[in-house]
Design an enzyme around this catalytic site. Structure first.
Site, PDB file in Angstrom:
ATOM      1  N   GLY A 186       0.841  -1.212   0.000  1.00 16.42           N
ATOM      2  CA  GLY A 186       0.000   0.000   0.000  1.00 16.42           C
ATOM      3  C   GLY A 186       0.867   1.250   0.000  1.00 16.42           C
ATOM      4  N   TRP A 246       2.426   1.637  -3.393  1.00 20.36           N
ATOM      5  CA  TRP A 246       1.435   2.099  -4.381  1.00 20.36           C
ATOM      6  C   TRP A 246       1.465   3.629  -4.475  1.00 20.36           C
ATOM      7  CZ3 TRP A 246      -2.837   5.343  -3.832  1.00 20.36           C
ATOM      8  CH2 TRP A 246      -3.706   5.402  -4.915  1.00 20.36           C
ATOM      9  N   HIS A 247       1.732   4.289  -3.326  1.00 16.08           N
ATOM     10  CA  HIS A 247       1.697   5.750  -3.318  1.00 16.08           C
ATOM     11  C   HIS A 247       2.872   6.368  -4.064  1.00 16.08           C
ATOM     12  CE1 HIS A 247      -1.328   5.114  -0.199  1.00 16.08           C
ATOM     13  NE2 HIS A 247      -1.756   6.302  -0.523  1.00 16.08           N
ATOM     14  N   GLY A 248       3.960   5.672  -4.153  1.00 15.64           N
ATOM     15  CA  GLY A 248       5.090   6.257  -4.872  1.00 15.64           C
ATOM     16  C   GLY A 248       6.321   5.395  -4.777  1.00 15.64           C
ATOM     17  N   PHE A 308       0.206  10.211  -7.712  1.00 21.50           N
ATOM     18  CA  PHE A 308       0.185   8.772  -7.431  1.00 21.50           C
ATOM     19  C   PHE A 308      -0.518   8.030  -8.568  1.00 21.50           C
ATOM     20  CE2 PHE A 308      -0.191  10.526  -2.920  1.00 21.50           C
ATOM     21  CZ  PHE A 308       1.158  10.754  -2.861  1.00 21.50           C
TER      22      PHE A 308
END
Lengths: 91, 472
Positions: B322, B325-327, B472
């Protein structure tokens, strides 16, 4: 399984019952647009002039020259004043 | 094109009018919305329209093939193909540079020659969102949760639907695709809710988020060495509120625009900073992502139905991914890891933390909310910092109480409190307000909304920064 927020099913149920008829919503949106445009007149010009967001600004600058000519030649003071104010903001 | 601009207002007015004029002609209507969505996306960079189109074609072809062929192995093959394409796309555009850097660093440490090409890859806006939507579609079709859409156009429209295309919510295909495939216009439009969501979102973004960002968050995170404890605390609180106001504003406005189009998409935020446990926080923050990770990662890994060690492993894996996923940065991974650790500790200490915390009342409840807010705030330091060094300086600053504060504490605290108070707009909390607005005469509705818009525009600073979640 409830895939989303706990109250979301409640919102779905609300969807069908609550609100205003479509035509009434369209009239309200039209009135909103008219008032918003009138009340935000200066802000819209400011935003066009000052925010460097390509297309609209380019369109405005493209239109500015013929409008400037109209402003110079017009005998209607209110129109000249309005146009001059626009150019002032554009500058 | 971002929501709080004149361009988007004009674009949406044209789309809204055409939508309600043409919805009876299903074919034309779908092409209109698809064209509008592609125009909206291509406004940033038209080159990535091909990626969106390719994703639509390949995912739909795989889903249709899964339905057409009965053999379990063949169905699995098409699922693997679609998942590999989606993850491969996101890996290439988002993580290639990061992985190459890590490979070089590792090779350098062990003295191994490394010759991977360094590419300057532009990240397509919203790739994480539409890729996850495509993943949810193919996995749901594989699981038999939903059939594939009958026509490619229906799926392409679902994947590119403009209100939620670039920054979510991540709407599942089974929730949105049927509404677009066979549009049944509601008799009534919930104008009250739409107005609250759009104007509330505009207020949160243009007034609170922009003010906090420009006044305290950006300066402190840019040069943390120059500030002491109070300024750093203000920046951390400010960022916690800024990211909520920024991201929830986008989700709210997306939901509001969909409502005006007669389409329902689910909520994405539910007053997250009133959470009484970290588990509760994740039921309220970016709900569409947390439920996606739960249904497509945590539960397939075994969820909570494995031994204690297995649950901790699953939690950590889910939140590490997770975070990623943001960066593509270690700071995001640490942010995810922190939340994973929080959840593991909560589970170890309290068993079912959300259930137990829900019974708390009064000051004990408030105390828990403060604790959760501060734990989340601590994790935001890593999320916002560009490097570990910067995050380290921010953390060390929290002990520098002798440095004189530079920022206007009262005004900033007021903005922070206003941002926290804006959570009262989430979910059903303003249902009476929506109904009251719906009962107003039509002129009063238009006039009132326009007046609120003028006040918001007057209060906000000039210019609108892009939304945080666009990256993102």
């Amino acid at each position: 399984m409830k895939p989303y927020g706990s109250d979301d099913i409640g919102l779905k149920r609300r969807e069908t019952n609550a609100g205003v008829p479509r035509r009434r919503a369209a009239v309200a949106i039209a009135i909103f647009c008219i008032f918003a445009a009138l009340m935000n007149g200066v802000s819209i010009r400011d935003s066009v002039a000052l925010k460097p967001y390509g297309t609209v600004r380019r369109a405005w600058l493209f239109a500015a020259e013929p409008l400037a000519t109209i402003a110079e030649r017009t005998r209607l003071p209110w129109l000249r004043q309005t146009l001059e104010q626009c150019f002032h903001n554009t500058d | 094109m971002i929501f709080p601009t004149l361009e988007f207002a004009l674009f949406f007015l044209v789309v809204l009018s055409s939508h309600w004029l043409l919805y009876r002609f299903a074919g034309i209507w779908k092409w209109l919305l698809l064209g509008a969505s592609y125009f909206f996306y291509g406004y940033w960079d038209w080159r990535f329209l091909g990626l969106l189109a390719a994703s639509s074609i390949l995912n739909h072809a795989c889903a249709r093939s899964m339905q057409r062929f009965d053999g379990a192995r063949l169905r699995k093959l098409f699922l693997v193909l679609a998942v590999a394409f989606n993850l491969g796309t996101i890996a290439f555009f988002k993580y290639y540079g990061f992985f190459v850097e890590q490979a070089y660093a590792l090779a350098f440490r062990f003295g191994i020659p490394c010759s991977l090409p360094l590419l300057d890859i532009v990240l397509p806006v919203g790739i994480s969102f539409f890729t996850f939507q495509a993943l949810s579609y193919v996995i749901d079709v594989y699981r038999g949760v939903m059939p594939p859409t009958r026509h490619m156009l229906d799926f392409a429209l679902y994947l590119s639907f403009f209100p939620q295309l670039v920054a979510g919510p991540i709407v599942r295909a089974r929730d949105l695709a049927p509404q677009l495939a066979a549009f049944r216009p509601p008799e009534r439009i919930d104008l009250g809710r739409a107005t609250f969501l759009i104007l509330g979102g505009l207020f949160k973004k243009t007034v609170i988020a922009n003010y906090l960002s420009q006044t305290v968050v950006d300066p402190v995170f840019a040069y943390p060495e120059a500030y002491g404890a109070i300024d750093t605390l203000l920046a951390v609180y400010g960022y916690a509120v800024q990211i909520y106001c920024d991201f929830s504003a986008y989700s709210d406005m997306a939901i509001g625009f969909c409502l005006l189009l007669g389409i329902h998409i689910p909520i994405n935020f539910d007053a997250p900073y009133s959470a009484t446990s970290i588990q509760d926080f994740w039921r309220r923050w970016h709900i569409s992502l947390s439920t996606f990770l739960r249904d497509y990662l945590y539960i397939p890994l075994g969820g909570s139905r494995v031994g204690a060690a297995g649950v901790y492993r699953n939690l950590m894996l889910t939140f590490l991914l997770g975070g990623l996923w943001h960066g593509a940065a270690w700071t995001f991974i640490v942010w995810g890891a922190l939340h994973g650790v929080y959840l593991c500790i909560e589970r170890a200490v309290a068993g079912r933390p959300a259930k137990r915390a829900a019974t708390l009342t009064g000051w004990r409840r408030f105390g828990r909310q403060c604790l959760v807010f501060h734990l989340v705030g601590l994790s935001w330091i890593f999320f916002r910092s560009q490097t570990f060094a910067e995050a380290g300086v921010m953390l060390r600053n929290l002990a520098r109480w002798r440095v004189t504060p530079e920022f206007p504490g009262t005004t900033l605290l007021l903005a922070i409190v206003a941002g926290l108070a804006s959570q009262c707009l989430d979910n059903r909390r303003q249902v009476r307000g929506w109904d009251a607005f719906n009962r107003l005469p039509v002129i009063a509705q238009g006039l009132l909304a326009a007046m609120v818009l003028v006040v918001i525009l007057a209060m906000g600073p000039r210019g609108v920064a892009p939304f945080i979640y666009f990256q993102f």
